[in-house]
Every structure is written in structure tokens, then in C-alpha cells.
Design a protein around this motif. Structure first.
Motif, PDB file in Angstrom:
ATOM      1  N   VAL A 179       1.126  -1.356  -0.060  1.00 23.26           N
ATOM      2  CA  VAL A 179       0.380  -0.079   0.372  1.00 23.26           C
ATOM      3  C   VAL A 179       0.662   0.846  -0.032  1.00 23.26           C
ATOM      4  O   VAL A 179       1.401   1.764   0.843  1.00 23.26           O
ATOM      5  CB  VAL A 179      -0.503  -0.050   1.261  1.00 23.26           C
ATOM      6  CG1 VAL A 179      -1.292   1.229   0.855  1.00 23.26           C
ATOM      7  CG2 VAL A 179      -1.836  -1.519   1.576  1.00 23.26           C
ATOM      8  N   PRO A 180       0.803   1.622  -1.341  1.00 21.87           N
ATOM      9  CA  PRO A 180       1.796   3.492  -1.285  1.00 21.87           C
ATOM     10  C   PRO A 180       0.741   3.912  -0.422  1.00 21.87           C
ATOM     11  O   PRO A 180      -0.191   4.113   0.283  1.00 21.87           O
ATOM     12  CB  PRO A 180       1.740   3.680  -2.254  1.00 21.87           C
ATOM     13  CG  PRO A 180       1.438   2.263  -3.713  1.00 21.87           C
ATOM     14  CD  PRO A 180       0.347   1.553  -2.340  1.00 21.87           C
ATOM     15  N   PRO A 181       2.234   4.818  -0.242  1.00 20.96           N
ATOM     16  CA  PRO A 181       2.203   6.667   0.695  1.00 20.96           C
ATOM     17  C   PRO A 181       0.656   7.069  -0.092  1.00 20.96           C
ATOM     18  O   PRO A 181       0.951   6.916  -1.341  1.00 20.96           O
ATOM     19  CB  PRO A 181       2.895   6.698   1.263  1.00 20.96           C
ATOM     20  CG  PRO A 181       3.714   6.614   0.374  1.00 20.96           C
ATOM     21  CD  PRO A 181       3.129   5.302  -0.065  1.00 20.96           C
ATOM     22  N   GLY A 182      -0.288   7.842   0.545  1.00 22.91           N
ATOM     23  CA  GLY A 182      -1.226   8.551  -0.268  1.00 22.91           C
ATOM     24  C   GLY A 182      -2.416   7.937   0.556  1.00 22.91           C
ATOM     25  O   GLY A 182      -2.728   7.277   0.923  1.00 22.91           O
ATOM     26  N   HIS A 183      -3.125   9.627  -0.348  1.00 20.95           N
ATOM     27  CA  HIS A 183      -4.805   9.028   0.316  1.00 20.95           C
ATOM     28  C   HIS A 183      -4.484   7.525  -0.836  1.00 20.95           C
ATOM     29  O   HIS A 183      -5.316   7.751  -1.571  1.00 20.95           O
ATOM     30  CB  HIS A 183      -5.769  10.514  -0.196  1.00 20.95           C
ATOM     31  CG  HIS A 183      -7.127  10.127  -0.307  1.00 20.95           C
ATOM     32  ND1 HIS A 183      -7.706  10.069   1.215  1.00 20.95           N
ATOM     33  CD2 HIS A 183      -8.263   9.670  -0.821  1.00 20.95           C
ATOM     34  CE1 HIS A 183      -8.951  10.206   0.900  1.00 20.95           C
ATOM     35  NE2 HIS A 183      -9.726  10.173  -0.041  1.00 20.95           N
ATOM     36  N   ASN A 184      -6.395   6.900  -0.060  1.00 21.21           N
ATOM     37  CA  ASN A 184      -6.428   5.292  -0.396  1.00 21.21           C
ATOM     38  C   ASN A 184      -7.387   5.251  -1.025  1.00 21.21           C
ATOM     39  O   ASN A 184      -9.035   5.292  -0.075  1.00 21.21           O
ATOM     40  CB  ASN A 184      -5.837   4.370   0.333  1.00 21.21           C
ATOM     41  CG  ASN A 184      -6.622   3.141  -0.361  1.00 21.21           C
ATOM     42  OD1 ASN A 184      -6.119   3.378  -1.084  1.00 21.21           O
ATOM     43  ND2 ASN A 184      -5.910   2.270   0.439  1.00 21.21           N
ATOM     44  N   ALA A 185      -8.146   4.791  -2.126  1.00 25.62           N
ATOM     45  CA  ALA A 185      -9.855   5.300  -2.824  1.00 25.62           C
ATOM     46  C   ALA A 185     -10.475   3.573  -2.053  1.00 25.62           C
ATOM     47  O   ALA A 185     -11.270   4.191  -1.836  1.00 25.62           O
ATOM     48  CB  ALA A 185      -9.522   5.081  -4.469  1.00 25.62           C
ATOM     49  N   TYR A 186      -9.694   2.789  -1.743  1.00 22.70           N
ATOM     50  CA  TYR A 186     -10.958   2.113  -0.844  1.00 22.70           C
ATOM     51  C   TYR A 186     -10.892   2.121  -0.429  1.00 22.70           C
ATOM     52  O   TYR A 186     -12.538   1.559   0.671  1.00 22.70           O
ATOM     53  CB  TYR A 186      -8.866   1.007  -1.302  1.00 22.70           C
ATOM     54  CG  TYR A 186      -9.797  -0.168  -0.780  1.00 22.70           C
ATOM     55  CD1 TYR A 186      -9.293  -1.499  -1.591  1.00 22.70           C
ATOM     56  CD2 TYR A 186      -9.649  -0.930   0.776  1.00 22.70           C
ATOM     57  CE1 TYR A 186     -10.172  -3.013  -1.407  1.00 22.70           C
ATOM     58  CE2 TYR A 186     -10.090  -2.385   0.790  1.00 22.70           C
ATOM     59  CZ  TYR A 186     -10.320  -3.077  -0.664  1.00 22.70           C
ATOM     60  OH  TYR A 186     -10.816  -4.664  -0.120  1.00 22.70           O
ATOM     61  N   ASP A 187     -10.220   2.840   0.859  1.00 21.60           N
ATOM     62  CA  ASP A 187     -11.228   3.110   2.204  1.00 21.60           C
ATOM     63  C   ASP A 187     -11.890   4.371   1.718  1.00 21.60           C
ATOM     64  O   ASP A 187     -13.062   3.554   2.543  1.00 21.60           O
ATOM     65  CB  ASP A 187     -10.284   3.824   2.918  1.00 21.60           C
ATOM     66  CG  ASP A 187      -9.400   3.195   3.594  1.00 21.60           C
ATOM     67  OD1 ASP A 187      -9.104   1.568   3.781  1.00 21.60           O
ATOM     68  OD2 ASP A 187      -7.930   3.696   3.575  1.00 21.60           O
ATOM     69  N   ASP A 188     -12.140   5.029   0.470  1.00 22.16           N
ATOM     70  CA  ASP A 188     -13.609   6.268   0.972  1.00 22.16           C
ATOM     71  C   ASP A 188     -14.943   5.017  -0.308  1.00 22.16           C
ATOM     72  O   ASP A 188     -15.585   4.141   0.485  1.00 22.16           O
ATOM     73  CB  ASP A 188     -13.014   6.627   0.039  1.00 22.16           C
ATOM     74  CG  ASP A 188     -12.079   7.724   0.728  1.00 22.16           C
ATOM     75  OD1 ASP A 188     -12.157   8.544   1.362  1.00 22.16           O
ATOM     76  OD2 ASP A 188     -11.141   8.383  -0.405  1.00 22.16           O
ATOM     77  N   TYR A 189     -14.683   3.632  -0.898  1.00 23.37           N
ATOM     78  CA  TYR A 189     -14.873   2.991  -1.361  1.00 23.37           C
ATOM     79  C   TYR A 189     -15.906   1.612  -0.643  1.00 23.37           C
ATOM     80  O   TYR A 189     -16.842   1.368  -0.348  1.00 23.37           O
ATOM     81  CB  TYR A 189     -14.774   2.032  -2.453  1.00 23.37           C
ATOM     82  CG  TYR A 189     -14.146   2.902  -3.847  1.00 23.37           C
ATOM     83  CD1 TYR A 189     -15.100   3.836  -4.493  1.00 23.37           C
ATOM     84  CD2 TYR A 189     -13.054   2.797  -4.425  1.00 23.37           C
ATOM     85  CE1 TYR A 189     -14.869   4.865  -5.265  1.00 23.37           C
ATOM     86  CE2 TYR A 189     -13.222   3.673  -5.677  1.00 23.37           C
ATOM     87  CZ  TYR A 189     -13.191   4.283  -5.955  1.00 23.37           C
ATOM     88  OH  TYR A 189     -13.301   5.030  -7.077  1.00 23.37           O
ATOM     89  N   VAL A 190     -14.850   1.547   0.441  1.00 21.55           N
ATOM     90  CA  VAL A 190     -15.515   0.750   1.878  1.00 21.55           C
ATOM     91  C   VAL A 190     -16.281   1.534   2.190  1.00 21.55           C
ATOM     92  O   VAL A 190     -17.948   0.768   2.967  1.00 21.55           O
ATOM     93  CB  VAL A 190     -14.065   0.328   3.138  1.00 21.55           C
ATOM     94  CG1 VAL A 190     -14.692  -0.058   4.095  1.00 21.55           C
ATOM     95  CG2 VAL A 190     -13.379  -0.824   2.002  1.00 21.55           C
ATOM     96  N   ALA A 191     -16.174   2.667   2.797  1.00 21.59           N
ATOM     97  CA  ALA A 191     -16.999   3.389   4.182  1.00 21.59           C
ATOM     98  C   ALA A 191     -18.404   4.235   3.056  1.00 21.59           C
ATOM     99  O   ALA A 191     -19.669   3.886   3.146  1.00 21.59           O
ATOM    100  CB  ALA A 191     -16.617   4.980   3.632  1.00 21.59           C
TER     101      ALA A 191
END
Length: 619
Positions: free
Chosen positions: A77-89
Motif C-alpha cells: 500500500v503506497p503512501p497517499g490517500h487510498n480510494a479503497y477506504d473511501d469505497y468501503v465507507a
């Protein structure tokens, strides 16, 4: 007195027989001991040989940088804002039970223009899930889109609730796109559908066939929505038009199979690591919750004898899946199918000695074929967009797909279901179509017939047709009896009569006009509202659906015994001239609703269920 000679002879015979019996017993025991020794040595040799081969195969994977354990399977998981977490939410919101009048489980694309009841459902669904929109917007353009779930052994026990949630986000975006298109905002429709591709990337970042197939399903859903709106899409520079650069980008994304190819590779590598990990768990006795303590004790003894068998099956899984991985990303399904027959023949997995391998190895041909179906759907969607774009620019459809090159397409796309053959088209006339050869690999010139001489054409039958056909003028609407019933359903139909709810014990009711709406998420508030005559304040069928928290899909046959808890609130509602709904609310939160045809459905209030997302809703 001397013994007769005959008696002496008898004693000697008996003695000889005893001696022979003793020698036979000794040799029998020696033979059995020898057989046991041979079995033990054979077991040891088999175990050593298969362990050596398995270790070498796993070491070769490690040397090639390919995953073989949960730790190496974990995607970085590279650093930076992760879209995956947004899609989970967002998925936690879009997949929950909604308060919509008619809750949507799966929203299939439907040919525009939608019926009014469809608009109502879509709007209610979008309104109920509006809290997901900020998360979806936050994911747009995020630099990272990788699964953050920790991979732990045993891998086969990992639950993946977010994959269903991602699918619900795709459904939500499809609903937004369909409504935007219906409202003349094609720029927003294309924007909403642009989320589909990164959403599928998020799903497929889980290194498993399940993750890959969910990603494939999400992309196919997006392609279906593009196909749904393409023939009436407005492309231009006027307000509400889809911008040419938007459409060009959509076409490029639809025809770019590099990401899906990489996801397929990661999925099969993950599947192989799961096979190794599962059989290793059987080998070392860490089967988790699958075995009880007593079973675990028995398995601790039994697994010694089957250990070579387990490791031989693990080796079969590694070798077979590795060979399949080597033939991935063939340009078309016929080429992939031919290679599958060579590297993973069914005969290789036959016999009792491959039992565990048979259980763990997936249906390679089906899993890979589905990905080529997805590529075909996306290719047809890209062509449909390009044809529509050309039509709006030139005032007519192109004479052939070659006319779309190079301004609208970089080249005429190949048919993923055929060997070195382009997608076919018949663009003249009132019923223009484009088609792939479909599952059978034979070009029937755009035939929409299906086995059994049934008429084809309805969505959902595309892959049952002789050819995979897409109608560029749109799909005819399904007006089956069930669909006609929904079309005729008027949610705004006024209630002709509504009897206030009453308690079994006499209690004065409050005037309907003075009743405040209840908190629909609180059983006490809702019950008090009903007890005070709140049902009498309902005006339309829509109000009834909301008040009773009822959707047709949710109901289960009533099983509440008549001798059980007495109802706290009872009442009836009449819709139209004959539709009388009888209901009873119980003090434990149960709701018993009887339809006009006498069918009773029972719902149970579950304020403290195991799933927090389900609390506070009628079940």
C-alpha cells in the motif's frame, strides 16, 4: 508295557505339525513386519520425495518474486490517500437496508425512458444513500487504490464483506447515471459511470478469484449502463451534453484491458497461495474453527499418515495453477480455451489421489471465460458510444465500423470471443446491431435466437443468444405480467379509507391532524404513533409503504402462533376499492401484515442484531 508303533508314529506327526505351525507363524510375523517396514519406509520416502518437490516449487515461486504465503500475498500500500477506504465507507451506506418505499437489492439497467415507478425507486434509493456521495467524490483521482485488509492464515476463512459493498456502490452509481441521463444531464451520467472502473480496481485488488470476479461483474455492469444510454446520449458543447473529451476517455477506458489482465494474473497467483496455505493448514493441524477440539486431537494423529497425500495434492495445485498462469492474457477466448485443454486437462485431476486438489482448484475455464465475456461487453459498449458520437457529428450512422477510425476509435476492435476476427456490425436500416460471435464461437450473422427456439432480445439473455448482439436503437421493454403490475402501481394513489390503529384495550385516539410523524427508526415512537391513530393520517400508498416498512421482496411467510404474544396495535388500510391491508404490531416489535389475497407476512424488529448496519429496521 510298550506302546504300539502306531502311537509313536502319531506323536511324531503331531510334533512335526506343531513345528511347521510355529515356523509358519514366525514367517507370517516376519512377513507382516517386513510389510510394515516397507510401508513405513515407503511412507517416509514418499513424504521426503513429495516434500522436496513441493519445497522446490515454492522456492521457485519465491525466487521469481511470486506470492506463496499470506505475508507475501499482501499487496503493498503506497503512501497517499487510498480510494479503497473511501469505497468501503461508501459501500457500508449503499449496501445497508434503506428506508426507500421499495428497497432496491439489485438495480438492473433498463432501456430508457424509465417507467415512473422506476424513477421513483431510483430517486428514493439515491436519496437514502446520499451520505455515500462525499466518499465517492473523495475517491475520485486518489493516487492509491489498494486493498488494506490484512491477509492472515488460514486464508480460506477470510470473509470479504466489502466486495458486496463495492457492488452496491456500482449499483448506486448506475442509478445516478440513469437518472442523470433521464434528466438530460449526460455530462453527469458519464461522470457517474467513470467511477465504475476504479471501483472494479478496488474490488480486484483483493488477490483472489472472488475479488477478480466481483471486479469483472462491476465492469460489466458499467458497460451495461453505457449500452443502455448510448443510443440517446447527447454529445456536444451545449449545457447538459456529454463532452467529447468525456466520451473519448470513456471509450479508451472501456477498451483498455491491461488493468483487467493484471488483475487476472494477481487473482490466480492469490488463488495458488490460498491453495498452498489451505493444504499447509491441513498438514500442520491449524484448521481454525473447522475442527472441534476433539476432532483436532484425532486429526493430529491421522494427519501423519495422510501427510504425503496432502503435500502431493498441494504440489498438484501449484503445478497446475502455475501452468494456467503462464497462459493468461491470450488475445481471445478460443486461444485461451485451447491452451487450457493442454495445461489443465480434466484427466490430470482424476482419481482418488487428487481429492484435495479437485476441491481447491477452481473451474479455470469458467473463471477465464467470464473475463472474456466482460471484455466483449466493454468492447460493444465502446463501439456503441463511438457510433452515437459519429451519428451526432455527421447526421447519420457510419456505413461500417471502419468509418469510425481514427477519429472515434483507434482501430476496429477485435472480437474477444473469436480467433483474430473483428466485431461485426450491420448499421443500415431501422434496427442497427453490432455483435460478437458469442459463446459458441460461430458467427451466425447477428442471430438473436436462443436454444429452444425462444425469441431473444431481452436483457439478461445476451449470452444465451447464438451471437452476442447489441441493438444500437435500444432494447425493447419487458412488459411481462410482473412488470406490468409494477407499471400499473401508483405510489401516489390516495387511500380511500384508513381505520385508525387500535389497542385491544380501549384507548382514545388523538386526532389525525394533530399527530406528529414518528421516528421511523424507533419502534417505541412508531408504536405510539400507530396507537394514537397515526395510520389515519396516511394519504397515499407511498405513505403506507413507508409506515409499514414493507417491501414485497422482504416478506417471509408468517409463522407466529396464534397463542403467542397478543398484538399491541391492530388496524386496516384500504387502497383503491378492494385492496384491504390488515396489520398488527406486537409489543416485541413484530409486524404481521396480511395482503388482500389473504397471504400473511411476518416481519420482526431487531434492535440489537449481530450486524450493526441492520439494527433498527424491519426484518
Amino acid at each position: 508295557m510298550t506302546q504300539p508303533a502306531e502311537l509313536d508314529y502319531g506323536r511324531e506327526e503331531v510334533s512335526a505339525l506343531r513345528q511347521r505351525a510355529k515356523r509358519f507363524a514366525r514367517w507370517t510375523w516376519r512377513l507382516m513386519a517386513g510389510l510394515v517396514l516397507v510401508a513405513v519406509l515407503s511412507h517416509a520416502v514418499w513424504l521426503a520425495w513429495v516434500t522436496l518437490k513441493l519445497n522446490r516449487a515454492i522456492a521457485a515461486l519465491a525466487a521469481a518474486g511470486e506470492p506463496s504465503t499470506p505475508a507475501t500475498l499482501q499487496p503493498p500500500v503506497p503512501p497517499g490517500h487510498n480510494a479503497y477506504d473511501d469505497y468501503v465507507a461508501a459501500g457500508k451506506i449503499t449496501s445497508r437496508e434503506t428506508t426507500a418505499e421499495l428497497r432496491i437489492d439489485v438495480l438492473d439497467p433498463l432501456a430508457p425512458p424509465p417507467f415512473e415507478f422506476e424513477r421513483t425507486r431510483w430517486k428514493a434509493y439515491i436519496d437514502d444513500c446520499a451520505a455515500a456521495i462525499p466518499f465517492i467524490d473523495a475517491a475520485d483521482g486518489a493516487p492509491v487504490n489498494v486493498m488494506t485488509r490484512q491477509m492472515v492464515s488460514p486464508l480460506f476463512q477470510q470473509l470479504l464483506p466489502e466486495l458486496n459493498q463495492f457492488r452496491s456502490v456500482a449499483t448506486f452509481q448506475g442509478a445516478r447515471a440513469e437518472l442523470a441521463h433521464d434528466a438530460g444531464r449526460d455530462d453527469l451520467a458519464i461522470h457517474h459511470l467513470s467511477v465504475i472502473d476504479p471501483l472494479s480496481v478496488a474490488a480486484a485488488s483483493h488477490p483472489s478469484l472472488v475479488g477478480m470476479l466481483v471486479g469483472v461483474g462491476i465492469r460489466s455492469l458499467g458497460a451495461a449502463h453505457y449500452l443502455n444510454i448510448a443510443h440517446t446520449l447527447r454529445i456536444g458543447t451545449q449545457p447538459g451534453d456529454a463532452r467529447p473529451e468525456q466520451v473519448k476517455k470513456a471509450i479508451e477506458v472501456l477498451l483498455d484491458f491491461r488493468a483487467s489482465g493484471a488483475e487476472q494474473l494477481a487473482a490466480f497467483r492469490g488463488e495458488r497461495a490460498t491453495q498452498i496455505d489451505t493444504l499447509a493448514a491441513m498438514d500442520n493441524g491449524t484448521m481454525g474453527s473447522l475442527l472441534s477440539p476433539r476432532q483436532s486431537q484425532g486429526w493430529a494423529i491421522g494427519r501423519y499418515f495422510v501427510r504425503p497425500y496432502i503435500r502431493a495434492n498441494s504440489l498438484t495445485c501449484v503445478e497446475t495453477t502455475t501452468q494456467v498462469i503462464g497462459m493468461l492474457n491470450e488475445p481471445d477466448w478460443p486461444s485461451a480455451k485451447q491452451r487450457l485443454l493442454i495445461v489443465a486437462p480434466s484427466s490430470r485431476l482424476g482419481g482418488p489421489f487428487k481429492f484435495f486438489a479437485q476441491m481447491l482448484l477452481p473451474s479455470f475455464d469458467r473463471a477465464i471465460e467470464v473475463s472474456y465475456h466482460d471484455r466483449t461487453d466493454r468492447t460493444l459498449a465502446a463501439i456503441a458510444l463511438a457510433v452515437r458520437w459519429y451519428e451526432l457529428d455527421h447526421g447519420k450512422r457510419p456505413a461500417s465500423l471502419a468509418d469510425l477510425v481514427p477519429q472515434y476509435l483507434s482501430a476496429v476492435p477485435r472480437d474477444p470471443m473469436a480467433s483474430n476476427q473483428p466485431i461485426q456490425a450491420r448499421l443500415a436500416g431501422a434496427d442497427p446491431i453490432i455483435w460478437s460471435v458469442g459463446k459458441n464461437g460461430t458467427d451466425e450473422h447477428g442471430s438473436q435466437g436462443v436454444p429452444g427456439n425462444r425469441a431473444g432480445g431481452n436483457q439478461g439473455l445476451e449470452w444465451a443468444m447464438q451471437d452476442r448482439v447489441e441493438q444500437l436503437a435500444g432494447h425493447p421493454r419487458d412488459l411481462s405480467p410482473d412488470m406490468q403490475r409494477l407499471v400499473d402501481l401508483d405510489l401516489d394513489e390516495p387511500i380511500l379509507s384508513a381505520r385508525p390503529a387500535t389497542r385491544p384495550t380501549t384507548q382514545p385516539a388523538t386526532a389525525a391532524s394533530a399527530i406528529s410523524p414518528p421516528d421511523w427508526d424507533d419502534i417505541t415512537s412508531m408504536t405510539a404513533w400507530a396507537e394514537n391513530g397515526g395510520i389515519a393520517s396516511l394519504k397515499t400508498r407511498r405513505d403506507v409503504y413507508r409506515a409499514l416498512r414493507f417491501a414485497i421482496e422482504d416478506g417471509q411467510p408468517a409463522t407466529r402462533p396464534a397463542t403467542q404474544l397478543a398484538p399491541a396495535v391492530v388496524g386496516t388500510v384500504t387502497l383503491g376499492t378492494q385492496n384491504v391491508y390488515q396489520y398488527a404490531i406486537y409489543s416485541d416489535g413484530g409486524l404481521l401484515l396480511t395482503w388482500p389475497d389473504g397471504v400473511s407476512l411476518h416481519h420482526r424488529w431487531n434492535p440489537a442484531g449481530p450486524n450493526p448496519d441492520d439494527r433498527g429496521f424491519w426484518r
